[in-house]
Design a protein around this motif. Structure first.
Motif, PDB file in Angstrom:
ATOM      1  N   VAL A 194     -32.490  42.645  46.186  1.00  0.00           N
ATOM      2  CA  VAL A 194     -32.025  43.080  44.869  1.00  0.00           C
ATOM      3  C   VAL A 194     -32.125  44.600  44.694  1.00  0.00           C
ATOM      4  O   VAL A 194     -31.215  45.212  44.102  1.00  0.00           O
ATOM      5  CB  VAL A 194     -32.803  42.348  43.752  1.00  0.00           C
ATOM      6  CG1 VAL A 194     -32.536  42.989  42.392  1.00  0.00           C
ATOM      7  CG2 VAL A 194     -32.422  40.870  43.725  1.00  0.00           C
ATOM      8  N   PRO A 195     -33.164  45.272  45.188  1.00  0.00           N
ATOM      9  CA  PRO A 195     -33.232  46.738  45.018  1.00  0.00           C
ATOM     10  C   PRO A 195     -32.087  47.493  45.687  1.00  0.00           C
ATOM     11  O   PRO A 195     -31.879  48.676  45.396  1.00  0.00           O
ATOM     12  CB  PRO A 195     -34.582  47.093  45.672  1.00  0.00           C
ATOM     13  CG  PRO A 195     -35.391  45.853  45.574  1.00  0.00           C
ATOM     14  CD  PRO A 195     -34.418  44.732  45.784  1.00  0.00           C
ATOM     15  N   LEU A 196     -31.344  46.810  46.565  1.00  0.00           N
ATOM     16  CA  LEU A 196     -30.256  47.478  47.278  1.00  0.00           C
ATOM     17  C   LEU A 196     -28.916  47.347  46.555  1.00  0.00           C
ATOM     18  O   LEU A 196     -27.894  47.855  47.034  1.00  0.00           O
ATOM     19  CB  LEU A 196     -30.125  46.896  48.698  1.00  0.00           C
ATOM     20  CG  LEU A 196     -31.354  47.046  49.599  1.00  0.00           C
ATOM     21  CD1 LEU A 196     -31.096  46.383  50.948  1.00  0.00           C
ATOM     22  CD2 LEU A 196     -31.723  48.515  49.789  1.00  0.00           C
ATOM     23  N   GLN A 197     -28.884  46.680  45.396  1.00  0.00           N
ATOM     24  CA  GLN A 197     -27.635  46.514  44.657  1.00  0.00           C
ATOM     25  C   GLN A 197     -27.127  47.877  44.160  1.00  0.00           C
ATOM     26  O   GLN A 197     -27.898  48.769  43.847  1.00  0.00           O
ATOM     27  CB  GLN A 197     -27.838  45.600  43.457  1.00  0.00           C
ATOM     28  CG  GLN A 197     -28.172  44.156  43.820  1.00  0.00           C
ATOM     29  CD  GLN A 197     -28.467  43.313  42.591  1.00  0.00           C
ATOM     30  OE1 GLN A 197     -28.625  43.841  41.487  1.00  0.00           O
ATOM     31  NE2 GLN A 197     -28.550  42.010  42.778  1.00  0.00           N
ATOM     32  N   PHE A 198     -25.807  47.993  44.091  1.00  0.00           N
ATOM     33  CA  PHE A 198     -25.207  49.220  43.559  1.00  0.00           C
ATOM     34  C   PHE A 198     -23.849  48.876  42.943  1.00  0.00           C
ATOM     35  O   PHE A 198     -23.303  47.790  43.133  1.00  0.00           O
ATOM     36  CB  PHE A 198     -25.038  50.282  44.653  1.00  0.00           C
ATOM     37  CG  PHE A 198     -24.109  49.881  45.768  1.00  0.00           C
ATOM     38  CD1 PHE A 198     -22.753  50.181  45.710  1.00  0.00           C
ATOM     39  CD2 PHE A 198     -24.591  49.211  46.885  1.00  0.00           C
ATOM     40  CE1 PHE A 198     -21.900  49.819  46.725  1.00  0.00           C
ATOM     41  CE2 PHE A 198     -23.740  48.835  47.922  1.00  0.00           C
ATOM     42  CZ  PHE A 198     -22.384  49.149  47.845  1.00  0.00           C
ATOM     43  N   GLY A 199     -23.301  49.825  42.190  1.00  0.00           N
ATOM     44  CA  GLY A 199     -21.998  49.628  41.567  1.00  0.00           C
ATOM     45  C   GLY A 199     -22.086  48.751  40.337  1.00  0.00           C
ATOM     46  O   GLY A 199     -23.152  48.506  39.780  1.00  0.00           O
ATOM     47  N   ASN A 200     -20.929  48.239  39.907  1.00  0.00           N
ATOM     48  CA  ASN A 200     -20.844  47.382  38.729  1.00  0.00           C
ATOM     49  C   ASN A 200     -21.102  45.937  39.149  1.00  0.00           C
ATOM     50  O   ASN A 200     -20.199  45.246  39.618  1.00  0.00           O
ATOM     51  CB  ASN A 200     -19.471  47.521  38.069  1.00  0.00           C
ATOM     52  CG  ASN A 200     -19.351  46.702  36.791  1.00  0.00           C
ATOM     53  OD1 ASN A 200     -20.293  46.013  36.385  1.00  0.00           O
ATOM     54  ND2 ASN A 200     -18.199  46.781  36.159  1.00  0.00           N
ATOM     55  N   ILE A 201     -22.317  45.461  38.975  1.00  0.00           N
ATOM     56  CA  ILE A 201     -22.680  44.117  39.438  1.00  0.00           C
ATOM     57  C   ILE A 201     -22.171  43.036  38.492  1.00  0.00           C
ATOM     58  O   ILE A 201     -22.372  41.844  38.752  1.00  0.00           O
ATOM     59  CB  ILE A 201     -24.209  43.979  39.622  1.00  0.00           C
ATOM     60  CG1 ILE A 201     -24.941  44.208  38.296  1.00  0.00           C
ATOM     61  CG2 ILE A 201     -24.708  44.948  40.691  1.00  0.00           C
ATOM     62  CD1 ILE A 201     -26.444  43.943  38.384  1.00  0.00           C
ATOM     63  N   ASN A 202     -21.510  43.422  37.413  1.00  0.00           N
ATOM     64  CA  ASN A 202     -20.922  42.446  36.484  1.00  0.00           C
ATOM     65  C   ASN A 202     -19.420  42.258  36.715  1.00  0.00           C
ATOM     66  O   ASN A 202     -18.754  41.570  35.943  1.00  0.00           O
ATOM     67  CB  ASN A 202     -21.163  42.889  35.039  1.00  0.00           C
ATOM     68  CG  ASN A 202     -22.641  42.894  34.683  1.00  0.00           C
ATOM     69  OD1 ASN A 202     -23.359  41.950  34.981  1.00  0.00           O
ATOM     70  ND2 ASN A 202     -23.085  43.971  34.054  1.00  0.00           N
ATOM     71  N   SER A 203     -18.894  42.875  37.768  1.00  0.00           N
ATOM     72  CA  SER A 203     -17.470  42.778  38.079  1.00  0.00           C
ATOM     73  C   SER A 203     -17.304  42.192  39.476  1.00  0.00           C
ATOM     74  O   SER A 203     -17.783  42.769  40.457  1.00  0.00           O
ATOM     75  CB  SER A 203     -16.818  44.171  38.005  1.00  0.00           C
ATOM     76  OG  SER A 203     -15.470  44.108  38.390  1.00  0.00           O
ATOM     77  N   ASN A 204     -16.632  41.049  39.578  1.00  0.00           N
ATOM     78  CA  ASN A 204     -16.478  40.387  40.872  1.00  0.00           C
ATOM     79  C   ASN A 204     -15.422  41.073  41.735  1.00  0.00           C
ATOM     80  O   ASN A 204     -14.571  41.821  41.250  1.00  0.00           O
ATOM     81  CB  ASN A 204     -16.107  38.913  40.675  1.00  0.00           C
ATOM     82  CG  ASN A 204     -17.264  38.097  40.128  1.00  0.00           C
ATOM     83  OD1 ASN A 204     -18.422  38.516  40.188  1.00  0.00           O
ATOM     84  ND2 ASN A 204     -16.965  36.933  39.589  1.00  0.00           N
ATOM     85  N   ASP A 205     -15.482  40.771  43.032  1.00  0.00           N
ATOM     86  CA  ASP A 205     -14.557  41.363  43.996  1.00  0.00           C
ATOM     87  C   ASP A 205     -13.223  40.621  44.018  1.00  0.00           C
ATOM     88  O   ASP A 205     -13.118  39.450  43.635  1.00  0.00           O
ATOM     89  CB  ASP A 205     -15.172  41.330  45.404  1.00  0.00           C
ATOM     90  CG  ASP A 205     -16.420  42.188  45.512  1.00  0.00           C
ATOM     91  OD1 ASP A 205     -16.516  43.190  44.772  1.00  0.00           O
ATOM     92  OD2 ASP A 205     -17.286  41.869  46.344  1.00  0.00           O
ATOM     93  N   TRP A 206     -12.206  41.308  44.515  1.00  0.00           N
ATOM     94  CA  TRP A 206     -10.880  40.749  44.754  1.00  0.00           C
ATOM     95  C   TRP A 206     -10.502  40.979  46.218  1.00  0.00           C
ATOM     96  O   TRP A 206     -10.973  41.936  46.839  1.00  0.00           O
ATOM     97  CB  TRP A 206      -9.822  41.444  43.901  1.00  0.00           C
ATOM     98  CG  TRP A 206      -9.931  41.275  42.420  1.00  0.00           C
ATOM     99  CD1 TRP A 206     -10.896  41.795  41.592  1.00  0.00           C
ATOM    100  CD2 TRP A 206      -9.016  40.568  41.576  1.00  0.00           C
ATOM    101  NE1 TRP A 206     -10.641  41.445  40.287  1.00  0.00           N
ATOM    102  CE2 TRP A 206      -9.483  40.689  40.240  1.00  0.00           C
ATOM    103  CE3 TRP A 206      -7.838  39.850  41.803  1.00  0.00           C
ATOM    104  CZ2 TRP A 206      -8.826  40.124  39.155  1.00  0.00           C
ATOM    105  CZ3 TRP A 206      -7.177  39.278  40.720  1.00  0.00           C
ATOM    106  CH2 TRP A 206      -7.664  39.419  39.418  1.00  0.00           C
ATOM    107  N   TYR A 207      -9.647  40.125  46.754  1.00  0.00           N
ATOM    108  CA  TYR A 207      -8.980  40.452  48.008  1.00  0.00           C
ATOM    109  C   TYR A 207      -7.518  40.034  47.893  1.00  0.00           C
ATOM    110  O   TYR A 207      -7.163  39.144  47.130  1.00  0.00           O
ATOM    111  CB  TYR A 207      -9.663  39.832  49.227  1.00  0.00           C
ATOM    112  CG  TYR A 207      -9.743  38.319  49.260  1.00  0.00           C
ATOM    113  CD1 TYR A 207      -8.731  37.555  49.854  1.00  0.00           C
ATOM    114  CD2 TYR A 207     -10.854  37.648  48.745  1.00  0.00           C
ATOM    115  CE1 TYR A 207      -8.822  36.162  49.913  1.00  0.00           C
ATOM    116  CE2 TYR A 207     -10.949  36.267  48.803  1.00  0.00           C
ATOM    117  CZ  TYR A 207      -9.934  35.534  49.393  1.00  0.00           C
ATOM    118  OH  TYR A 207     -10.018  34.160  49.451  1.00  0.00           O
TER     119      TYR A 207
END
Length: 227
Positions: A194-207
Motif C-alpha cells: 500500500v505505501p507504494l500506491q501513487f496517482g489517482n487511486i479512485n480512478s480505474n484503468d482502461w485499455y
C-alpha cells in the motif's frame, strides 16, 4: 491462453449444430492503455493484439458475439506531455488475456445471404473478464506480484463489409473500462505494498484494442421472422 482457445473451439462446435448463420474469424491489431503512467491518448495502438471471434447472427441487425483475445499493454512517462510524469519516469508492461460475450448491433441490415455488397457501422457491448499481472513499482523498477483477474465493460464501434460471398472484413476500436486500478502497478492490492500506491487511486484503468477483423461465414439460411 491455450485453455481459453480450447474452450472457444468446444463452444464453436456445439453452436454449429444450430441452423443459423455463423461467423468465425480473427482479430489483428494493437492495444493501448489509459491510466496513471504515460500519455493520456485514448486511441494509440502500440502493442500487438490477436484474438478469435465467433458470431451467431440472430437477425440482419444483431448478433451474439464471443471472443478470446491476447494482448500486451505498456506505457512510459517519457512519452507523456505532462512535465510531472516526464520527471517521474515510470514505465510498465503487462499481459492481458480477455474473454468477452455480448451483443453486436448493426445500424444497417446486414443479411449475409444476399449476394450484393453490404456495408454497415456497428456497436458492441457486453461483459469481459481478463487476466493480468498484479504489478508494483519500487525504486522506479516495475515488478510482478501475482496473476489476477478482473471484469471489464467493452464499448466497441466499427464498420464492416462483405468482401466475398463468405468473408467479412471489419475495422473497429474498442475501449474497455476495467474494474481494477492496477494494470500499471499504481494501486497494488497486496496490503504490504500500500505505501507504494501513487496517482489517482479512485480512478480505474482502461485499455483499448484497435484493429481489423476477418470472419468466415457459413450456416443454413435463417428465418428472420418473429418466433
Amino acid at each position: 491462453m491455450n485453455r481459453i482457445f480450447v474452450l472457444f473451439f468446444f463452444f464453436f462446435g456445439l453452436t454449429t449444430m444450430n441452423s443459423q448463420i455463423h461467423e468465425i474469424g480473427v482479430f489483428l491489431g494493437g492495444s493501448n492503455y489509459i491510466g496513471e503512467i504515460g500519455p493520456m491518448t485514448h486511441i494509440a495502438p502500440k502493442e500487438p493484439t490477436v484474438g478469435l471471434l465467433y458470431k451467431w447472427n440472430r437477425s440482419p441487425r444483431h448478433a451474439w458475439r464471443f471472443s478470446a483475445t491476447q494482448a500486451k499493454v505498456s506505457s512510459a512517462d517519457a512519452d507523456a506531455k505532462s512535465s510531472s510524469r516526464n520527471e517521474r519516469g515510470y514505465s510498465f508492461e503487462n499481459t492481458i488475456t480477455e474473454v468477452s460475450a455480448g451483443m453486436e448491433f448493426n445500424f444497417f441490415d446486414f443479411n449475409l445471404h444476399e449476394l450484393r455488397p453490404k456495408f454497415t457501422p456497428y456497436v458492441y457491448t457486453g461483459a469481459s473478464y481478463f487476466a493480468y499481472n498484479e504489478l508494483y513499482i519500487v525504486g522506479g523498477e516495475t515488478r510482478e506480484d501475482y496473476r489476477e483477474g478482473a471484469l471489464a465493460i467493452p464499448m466497441i464501434v466499427g464498420v464492416k463489409s462483405n468482401i466475398t460471398s463468405n468473408f467479412v472484413l471489419g475495422f473497429e476500436v474498442g475501449a474497455r473500462y476495467t474494474f481494477t486500478d492496477n494494470i500499471d502497478g499504481s494501486n497494488p492490492k497486496n496490503e504490504n505494498l500500500v505505501p507504494l500506491q501513487f496517482g489517482n487511486i479512485n480512478s480505474n484503468d482502461w485499455y483499448v484494442f484497435t484493429g481489423l477483423t476477418l470472419t468466415y461465414t457459413f450456416g443454413e439460411k435463417p428465418c428472420y421472422c418473429a418466433e
